[in-house]
Design an enzyme around this catalytic site. Structure first.
Site, PDB file in Angstrom:
ATOM      1  CG  HIS A 199      -2.270  -0.849   0.996  1.00 16.52           C
ATOM      2  ND1 HIS A 199      -2.540  -1.986   1.654  1.00 16.52           N
ATOM      3  CD2 HIS A 199      -3.328  -0.802   0.139  1.00 16.52           C
ATOM      4  CE1 HIS A 199      -3.480  -2.590   1.280  1.00 16.52           C
ATOM      5  NE2 HIS A 199      -4.130  -1.661   0.410  1.00 16.52           N
ATOM      6  CG  HIS A 299      -6.115  -0.880  -8.573  1.00 17.24           C
ATOM      7  ND1 HIS A 299      -6.911   0.083  -8.347  1.00 17.24           N
ATOM      8  CD2 HIS A 299      -6.009  -1.650  -7.437  1.00 17.24           C
ATOM      9  CE1 HIS A 299      -7.412   0.085  -7.079  1.00 17.24           C
ATOM     10  NE2 HIS A 299      -6.708  -0.615  -6.298  1.00 17.24           N
TER      11      HIS A 299
HETATM   12  O1  LIG Z   1      -6.414  -3.384  -4.254  1.00 15.02           O
HETATM   13  C1  LIG Z   1      -5.591  -2.789  -4.037  1.00 15.02           C
HETATM   14  O2  LIG Z   1      -4.427  -2.904  -4.680  1.00 15.02           O
HETATM   15  C2  LIG Z   1      -5.442  -1.240  -3.381  1.00 15.02           C
HETATM   16  O3  LIG Z   1      -4.094  -0.715  -2.899  1.00 15.02           O
HETATM   17  C3  LIG Z   1      -6.646  -0.725  -2.861  1.00 15.02           C
HETATM   18  O4  LIG Z   1      -7.337   0.054  -3.599  1.00 15.02           O
HETATM   19  C4  LIG Z   1      -7.417  -1.439  -1.818  1.00 15.02           C
HETATM   20  O5  LIG Z   1      -7.307  -0.377  -0.704  1.00 15.02           O
HETATM   21  C5  LIG Z   1      -6.851  -2.308  -0.738  1.00 15.02           C
HETATM   22  O6  LIG Z   1      -6.432  -3.582  -1.618  1.00 15.02           O
HETATM   23  C6  LIG Z   1      -7.807  -2.940   0.406  1.00 15.02           C
HETATM   24  O7  LIG Z   1      -6.908  -2.549   1.410  1.00 15.02           O
HETATM   25 MG   LIG Z   2      -2.868  -1.816  -4.140  1.00 18.35          MG
END
Ligand SMILES: O=C(O)[C@H](O)[C@@H](O)[C@H](O)[C@H](O)CO
Ligand SMILES: [Mg+2]
Length: 394
Positions: A199, A299
């Site tokens: 993240h 994504h």
């Molecule tokens: O999907 C992903 O790759 C992201 O970084 C996010 O958009 C989301 O927030 C997450 O995965 C949930 O925590």
């Molecule tokens: Mg992500």
């Protein structure tokens, strides 16, 4: 064929769900003068009111236009919106309209969008699960839920094992993360891919320390290991690990993505259709990535329209790696919103043959789920975290 006569944003959802970052969605309905309807979707990103208004503002550019002219219409938007190169609000609103126009084009021609973009390179697309690990803190929690994911047939899964650590992570923090990663690897075995989400929250030295730990678990990729704007940090990270890097969910245009690819900083590009400029721009960026030998892993963390649109593009592009999906962990209203789903079977989504992006909206569910106001803001757990995982001790 009709001209666009209306573009309506609907803010849908519930203010608190297990997936806060996606508790609300902006659904966009584009209607033409001969009564055809196309559907798009965009993100709220803690800006739900702003996003709804942004769709309304930029829709003025598209009213009266032929939905088939996606390139010309995009150029009009590009010309009029002085801030689109730096505005997620603008590109996200545009993206929803572009997706709805492709849905319309498919419906007019009676063809699924993938057949209009180059046809089928694959009949089914490999999916990785996300959103499956809510409330997982202990390694045992991760083991239990990872086994559930695999029992549904998934061949790949992504998770963030770093709890509440931000910027810096201590040796102890890495040890805790390692216990979680080890638990998942052992639960899923060597034949299932594990993908490690950071993240975009670490400084480069912490990210490098983490990478040394992760190397022995052979992840398919590590995602956003350093802060997304930290290009110098990413260079140092690349020099210090051979792990493959995925990033790009926050990139809002193709030129920005080239900065990363040109320097060899990314192996897998995670553009999102809602931010990069809909299907039109996502297709172009895939072509640019192909020239850099970079594969696409779009994504896809929002709702069922974006999920459907991403699968259309996945079916076509030669440089496809894998597709993110929260589908099995969607709140029920998101599944009810569409009549024809693309369920994940044996770890793959079968590419639908229906016209447009392949989903019909259940309009009754729109009425039942319209919300006013902003996202629920939990100051104890950032919005992007999978619920109940912002804990730094076991
Ligand atoms: O999907 C992903 O790759 C992201 O970084 C996010 O958009 C989301 O927030 C997450 O995965 C949930 O925590
Ligand atoms: Mg992500």
């Amino acid at each position: 064929m009709g001209k666009i006569v209306s573009i309506e944003p609907f803010l849908l959802g519930k203010q608190t769900t297990s997936a806060q970052w996606a508790s609300l969605m902006v659904l966009v309905r584009v209607t033409t003068s001969d009564g055809q309807v196309g559907w798009g979707e965009t993100v709220t990103a803690l800006r739900s009111k702003t996003m709804v208004e942004s769709v309304r503002s930029i829709s003025r550019i598209f009213i009266g236009k032929d939905p088939f002219n996606v390139e010309k219409n995009r150029l009009e938007w590009y010309k009029h919106d002085f801030n689109n190169s730096i505005s997620l609000e603008s590109t996200s609103a545009f993206s929803a309209i572009d997706i709805a126009c492709w849905d319309l084009i498919g419906k007019y021609t009676g063809e699924p969008v993938h057949r209009l973009l180059g046809g089928v390179t694959r009949e089914k697309v490999k999916i990785y699960a996300n959103g499956w690990y809510s409330d997982c803190v202990s390694p045992e929690d991760f083991t239990k839920k990872a086994r559930e994911v695999v029992s549904k047939g998934y061949k790949a899964l992504k998770f963030d094992p770093f709890g509440a650590n931000f910027n810096y992570i201590s040796k102890e923090g890495i040890d805790i993360a390692e216990k979680r990663v080890k638990a998942v690897r052992e639960a899923v075995g060597e034949d299932v891919d594990i993908l490690i989400e950071h993240h975009g929250r670490f400084n480069y030295s912490s990210a490098i320390d983490i990478a040394k730990m992760l190397e022995k678990y052979n992840p398919l990729f590590v995602e956003e290991p350093v802060h997304p704007e930290d290009i110098q940090g990413l260079k140092k990270y690349r020099e210090n690990t051979s792990l493959k890097v995925a990033l790009g969910e926050r990139i809002i245009n193709k030129a920005y993505a080239v900065l990363f690819m040109n320097e060899g900083l990314v192996d897998f590009l995670q553009a999102d259709l809602y931010r990069i400029g809909g299907i039109t721009e996502a297709k172009k960026i895939s072509g640019i990535a192909e020239a850099f030998d970079v594969d696409m892993a779009f994504h896809n963390a929002q709702g069922p329209i974006l999920n459907a649109a991403s699968i259309q593009l996945d079916a076509v592009i030669p440089n496809f790696l894998i597709q993110e999906s929260f589908y099995d962990w969607f709140p029920q209203w998101k599944r009810d919103l569409i009549r024809d789903s693309t369920p994940v079977e044996g770890g793959y989504a079968i590419v639908p043959k229906r016209p447009g992006i392949g989903v019909e909206i259940n309009e009754k569910v729109i009425e039942e789920n319209v919300v006013k106001g902003e996202e629920y803001l939990n100051l104890k757990e950032p919005i992007w975290v999978v619920k109940g995982t912002w804990r730094d001790s076991l």
